[in-house]
Each structure stands twice: as structure tokens, then as C-alpha cells.
Design an enzyme around this catalytic site. Sequence first.
Site, PDB file in Angstrom:
ATOM      1  N   HIS A 109       0.834  -1.209   0.000  1.00 59.01           N
ATOM      2  CA  HIS A 109       0.000   0.000   0.000  1.00 59.01           C
ATOM      3  C   HIS A 109       0.866   1.255   0.000  1.00 59.01           C
ATOM      4  CE1 HIS A 109      -2.258   3.132   2.334  1.00 59.01           C
ATOM      5  NE2 HIS A 109      -3.172   2.843   1.430  1.00 59.01           N
ATOM      6  N   GLU A 166       2.200   1.824  -3.444  1.00 58.93           N
ATOM      7  CA  GLU A 166       1.145   2.394  -4.299  1.00 58.93           C
ATOM      8  C   GLU A 166       1.080   3.912  -4.148  1.00 58.93           C
ATOM      9  OE1 GLU A 166      -3.063   3.777  -3.550  1.00 58.93           O
ATOM     10  OE2 GLU A 166      -2.931   1.672  -2.929  1.00 58.93           O
ATOM     11  N   HIS A 167       1.121   4.394  -2.911  1.00 61.98           N
ATOM     12  CA  HIS A 167       1.083   5.836  -2.664  1.00 61.98           C
ATOM     13  C   HIS A 167       2.267   6.542  -3.309  1.00 61.98           C
ATOM     14  CE1 HIS A 167      -1.968   6.948   0.604  1.00 61.98           C
ATOM     15  NE2 HIS A 167      -2.285   5.735   0.227  1.00 61.98           N
ATOM     16  N   GLU A 223      -4.106   8.098   7.740  1.00 62.24           N
ATOM     17  CA  GLU A 223      -5.095   7.228   7.110  1.00 62.24           C
ATOM     18  C   GLU A 223      -5.358   6.000   7.984  1.00 62.24           C
ATOM     19  OE1 GLU A 223      -5.408   4.462   3.074  1.00 62.24           O
ATOM     20  OE2 GLU A 223      -4.116   6.240   3.061  1.00 62.24           O
TER      21      GLU A 223
END
Length: 434
Positions: free
Chosen positions: A73, A76-77, A148
Site C-alpha cells: 500500500h 502504491e502511494h 489514514e
Amino acid sequence: MEVTKVLNKESYDRLGESIYQTTLANGLRVILMPKAGFHKTFAIMTTDYGAVDNAFVPRDQTEPVRLPDGIAHFLEHKMFEKEDHDAFDLFGQYGASANAFTSFTQTSYLFATTSHLKENLDILLDFVQQPYFTAATVNKEKGIIGQEIKMYDDDPGWQSYFGMIGNLYPKEPLHIDIAGTVDSIAKITADDLYTAYNTFYHPSNMSLVVVGQLDPEETLRWISDNQDHKTFGPASPIRRVPSAQSTPADIPATQTRHLAVTRPRVNLGLRGFDTVPAGRAGLQYSAAISLMFDLLFNDSGDNYLRLYDANIIDDSFGYDFQVQRGAHFAQLTGDTDQPEQFAQELTAILRDAPAQLEAAKPQFVLVKQEAIGRLVGAMNSVEAIANQYDGPLFSGATIFDELAILEDLTFTDLQEASEAFLSASQQTIHTILP
């Protein structure tokens, strides 16, 4: 290169649709689907790499590594940010909206546009295939992703879901939040990101699906030209390190947590310990189990109406069945003022499933037609068509293959798959109380 010689066309005459597929010399799988009369085009580029893939042997190395939780993840960012620009800005200049997401087993990058398809395809291919990570940019991202993670810590739906997953897969990486934890992402370095990227982002481990207003030959030519200007190392097998495996005895029957919610939330999870068939047969299996839950719990069935009238469930009630790489499970969840009765009633229905299904057999054709209708309806969405591509999980099946399998599915198929799943499954009940 003559594009017409390398495109494999598969026609679905009854639906008036065609899909064009090929694999480029570097291993990238390209799937193109023109949609006549559509103004929008949607593209999604996916790598077979997700949150569970933290232990592996890096490409061109011999010893395994274990990277911090949440790195897929995090990667991905970071892919959008380059040394002198942000890929989001480039998409904006050509009128496209872009996004990305990470699941347990995949990471995808996507855009939607009504113009400048070639330019936007170049942007997508270039930013995904040209990584740029530094210690400074990585450290900056840790604060963003940390916020987040904290946001999801306060989301009862998210906590209920991962509480259930954690119960079903206590020893496997599947139980770890896709974003990781604040502590785990604090350990991620730029070198870690490059290690993961170089292993899993090779074109041979990726696919590109483009659906909408396009000419297949011209679009493939654009993609091929982009790839021909890049150099990639030879393809090599992905060597994931197998994780520890939970047994049915490891799965707790119940778990209760207290969060700042106004009503209790219950999530009943079922982990399958049977074996999902390989290839397209696995897609049939998945369709059969999904239809089983429709027969038992759809909102016009006897069970739903009885529980609704007793105020045990309400319109927050839902269910789904998932097949992931190496795992398959079901969940039934909802808010309820009677959490104990909720769990007891659903457990009783599942325990009595063979007889319940036999009693519901007259509704099989109707329930199947409703599922077919939902699938046909999805074919009017370029996003839905592209996202239904299953990659290596079901041998590259598309939404049209899924439709054909669903149409051919019999009640006997459903009974056999249900017996295999339910007889070898293990249940857990995760409850969140105020």
C-alpha cells in the site's frame, strides 16, 4: 510489427462484444475491449502483488526477505510522486481522473478519460514503470499514511471486517490491515520500496486492461511503442515465502470488542478449508457459493423477511463471498440491537443449509436470473468490465466468461459446491458493542 497478427480476438456474438488480448515481448498482458457508442475510456494496470506478499526472495537474489507490513500500500502511494512532477498533475493536463488501490493480493493503477487516450496511456505506463523513491519523500509519506491508518481505526465497519479476518486467519498475513500499522510503516525505507518494486512490478507480473472508446489495433500500437522504448530484465518466477497456516482449532468461535458505536455490529465469518478448483472451474465454484448465499439470505427470501420482521436484522445486513489467491471466505454482517439472536439465527440457517437450499430450490432460477441481470447491467460500465478481469486467479477470465459460467450453472452444481465449502469451513463471530 503488424498488430493484427498478435491480437487474439474473442467474440461474444450474442452480446455483440469482442475482447482483444495479447502478451507483449516483455511479458505485459494487454486486454482491450472497444465499446461502441461510449464516450469514456477506462484503463487499469495491475500487478499481482498485494498486502499479503511481504515475505519473498527478491529478484536476482537467493535469500528471502521479510518487509514491513503495509509496504504494498505504501508503494502504491509513492508511485505517483516523481523527482520533478506528480503523475496526478499530468493526468489532469489531459482531462483524465486517476486513482489507485491495494488489495490483499493486487495493486492497481487506473484512469478514466473522454479524450487524449494515447497521452494518458503513456502517463500510466511511464509513472508505473519509472519508480522514484528517496529517504525524504518516504519519510514525508509516513505521516500521511499514518493519519489514514488512524482514520480506519475509528471506522466500525473496517474494524468489524478485519476483526473477522483476524479471527479466520490468525497466523497468515491476511489478518494484517492492508495499510499496516503506524509502527510497521515507520520501518519502511526507500531501499525496501525498490526491493518490492523490482520484484513484483516486472511487466511479466502485470496486466493492462483498456475498455471504452478505442480502436484495438491503434491502441495496441501505442502501448507497444511505449514499451519498445524501455528496457526490462528477463522475466523470472516470483518466489513468495509460504506463511504459517492456521488450523480450524486456531480460529476463535467468538470475539467481542467495545468501540464508540451507537449500535452493536456483528460479523459472522466462514473460512473455507476445502480446495478451490483451479482456472475457470474456480470461477464456477465462486459463482455457486455466491448463489447459495443469495438463496439463503436475499432480501426477498423467507429467512431475510422473518429476521427483518423480528427486528434481528435491518437494511444494514449484507453478505459476500471472496476468493483470493490462497484463501476463500464468506462474511454476513450488519448492525443489530439483538447481537446474540443475530449470531444464533444465522448459525442455525447455515447449519441447516442442505435442507434450506432444497426448500428454496423453486427460487433457484429466479435468483440466478437476478445475478445474471446484475452482471449484464455491469456491462454498461467500462469501470465494472475492467475491474472484473481476474488476472491469473481464474486463468484470465473476463466478465463475459463469468456470465457464461453463471448461465450454465445448475442447482446440482450449487449443491455440490455448497457441501464442499460448508462441510470444510470454520466459523467465527466478531461482535462490536458500544
